[in-house]
Design a protein around this motif. Structure first.
Motif, PDB file in Angstrom:
ATOM      1  N   UNK A   1      79.703  41.263  82.848  1.00 36.00           N
ATOM      2  CA  UNK A   1      79.340  41.223  81.432  1.00 36.00           C
ATOM      3  C   UNK A   1      80.048  42.280  80.582  1.00 36.00           C
ATOM      4  N   UNK A   2      80.216  43.519  81.047  1.00 39.12           N
ATOM      5  CA  UNK A   2      80.955  44.485  80.219  1.00 39.12           C
ATOM      6  C   UNK A   2      82.411  44.097  79.999  1.00 39.12           C
ATOM      7  N   UNK A   3      82.950  43.223  80.846  1.00 40.11           N
ATOM      8  CA  UNK A   3      84.352  42.823  80.713  1.00 40.11           C
ATOM      9  C   UNK A   3      84.538  41.710  79.676  1.00 40.11           C
TER      10      UNK A   3
ATOM     11  N   UNK B   1      87.888  40.399  77.976  1.00 43.79           N
ATOM     12  CA  UNK B   1      88.148  39.164  78.722  1.00 43.79           C
ATOM     13  C   UNK B   1      89.035  39.431  79.943  1.00 43.79           C
ATOM     14  N   UNK B   2      88.736  40.515  80.662  1.00 41.60           N
ATOM     15  CA  UNK B   2      89.568  40.898  81.789  1.00 41.60           C
ATOM     16  C   UNK B   2      88.972  40.418  83.120  1.00 41.60           C
ATOM     17  N   UNK B   3      89.786  39.762  83.932  1.00 41.14           N
ATOM     18  CA  UNK B   3      89.446  39.453  85.326  1.00 41.14           C
ATOM     19  C   UNK B   3      88.093  38.760  85.463  1.00 41.14           C
ATOM     20  N   UNK B   4      87.865  37.742  84.674  1.00 43.72           N
ATOM     21  CA  UNK B   4      86.581  37.049  84.705  1.00 43.72           C
ATOM     22  C   UNK B   4      86.600  35.792  85.573  1.00 43.72           C
ATOM     23  N   UNK B   5      87.771  35.243  85.832  1.00 45.28           N
ATOM     24  CA  UNK B   5      87.839  33.997  86.593  1.00 45.28           C
ATOM     25  C   UNK B   5      87.235  34.168  87.974  1.00 45.28           C
ATOM     26  N   UNK B   6      87.529  35.288  88.637  1.00 43.41           N
ATOM     27  CA  UNK B   6      86.976  35.536  89.972  1.00 43.41           C
ATOM     28  C   UNK B   6      85.451  35.579  89.936  1.00 43.41           C
TER      29      UNK B   6
ATOM     30  N   UNK C   1      80.205  31.880  80.166  1.00 44.51           N
ATOM     31  CA  UNK C   1      81.240  32.915  80.111  1.00 44.51           C
ATOM     32  C   UNK C   1      82.620  32.287  80.309  1.00 44.51           C
ATOM     33  N   UNK C   2      82.719  31.292  81.167  1.00 44.88           N
ATOM     34  CA  UNK C   2      83.995  30.592  81.331  1.00 44.88           C
ATOM     35  C   UNK C   2      84.408  29.911  80.027  1.00 44.88           C
ATOM     36  N   UNK C   3      83.440  29.265  79.364  1.00 48.77           N
ATOM     37  CA  UNK C   3      83.727  28.617  78.084  1.00 48.77           C
ATOM     38  C   UNK C   3      84.204  29.623  77.049  1.00 48.77           C
ATOM     39  N   UNK C   4      83.534  30.776  76.983  1.00 47.95           N
ATOM     40  CA  UNK C   4      83.934  31.827  76.037  1.00 47.95           C
ATOM     41  C   UNK C   4      85.340  32.310  76.353  1.00 47.95           C
ATOM     42  N   UNK C   5      85.627  32.506  77.638  1.00 49.44           N
ATOM     43  CA  UNK C   5      86.932  33.002  78.040  1.00 49.44           C
ATOM     44  C   UNK C   5      88.044  32.038  77.649  1.00 49.44           C
TER      45      UNK C   5
END
Length: 208
Positions: free
Chosen positions: A132-134, A138-143, A200-204
């Motif tokens: 959540x802090x990322x 939008x860093x390294x969220x896919x993993x 979060x994926x949608x936001x990214x």
């Protein structure tokens, strides 16, 4: 390099980070039930407190969204994410509350499969709180969302095995009904974590 005309108001991201920390706290408390002889009343009461804290966070987030002219993320996405994080906490609190209200502490120990669900939820809570802090960069969220989906599958398997155990004849019918309600809340919490990850994926994708 990605540019954005949206303001980067840290207050919004702090709401989400604090909600993630609450989920970790909630699961740490709920996991005390994995030990035979746990104080179920204390667990239930402390979960209610954490759930109330999360309700206030969600309320404050909505007020902040409503009072901000230009938000750092789409309003609909922030409403959805705040609501879904609150849903997770509601299911965690409900599971602990039902164990206490139904007097399930009288059992020698919770089924191993229920403890497996606790383990899945603990993992989901920790990596969600870490992700959540990322959101801000939008860093390294896919993993993160890939791992949440994998864990949700693990939770589904643990839930099905718990049902097999409950209906094996090991427990009397009334206990089975009570424990299944707890199991349903745990499984719903696993699903709710996946809903958070999907948002979060949608936001990214939107912000990339």
């Amino acid at each position: 390099m990605r540019f954005s005309l949206r303001p980067q108001d840290d207050a919004f991201y702090q709401f989400f980070s604090n909600a993630g920390k609450n989920l970790v706290r909630g699961m740490e408390i709920l996991s005390e039930l994995a030990v035979a002889g746990a104080d179920t009343q204390s667990v239930s009461e402390r979960l209610v407190e954490v759930e109330h804290d999360n309700d206030q966070l969600t309320h404050d987030l909505y007020n902040k969204i409503n009072s901000t002219f230009v938000t750092p993320l789409d309003r609909e996405d922030m409403y959805a994410l705040g609501s879904q994080l609150d849903d997770v906490m509601d299911h965690i609190e409900a599971a602990g509350n039902l164990v206490y209200l139904y007097g399930l502490s009288e059992l020698p120990a919770p089924p191993r499969e229920m403890i497996d669900l606790f383990d899945v939820l603990n993992a989901q809570a920790r990596i969600t709180a870490d992700a959540l802090p990322r959101l801000k960069g939008m860093h390294n969220l896919k993993e993160y969302w890939i791992e949440i989906n994998r864990l949700e599958n693990d939770g589904d398997r643990a839930y099905r095995m718990l049902l097999v155990r409950l209906f094996s004849g090991e427990y009397d019918a009334l206990t089975v009904l009570k424990m299944k309600e707890v199991a349903d809340e745990l499984e719903a919490a696993c699903d709710a974590f996946e809903h958070v990850a999907n948002t979060i994926e949608t936001i990214s994708v939107k912000e990339s």
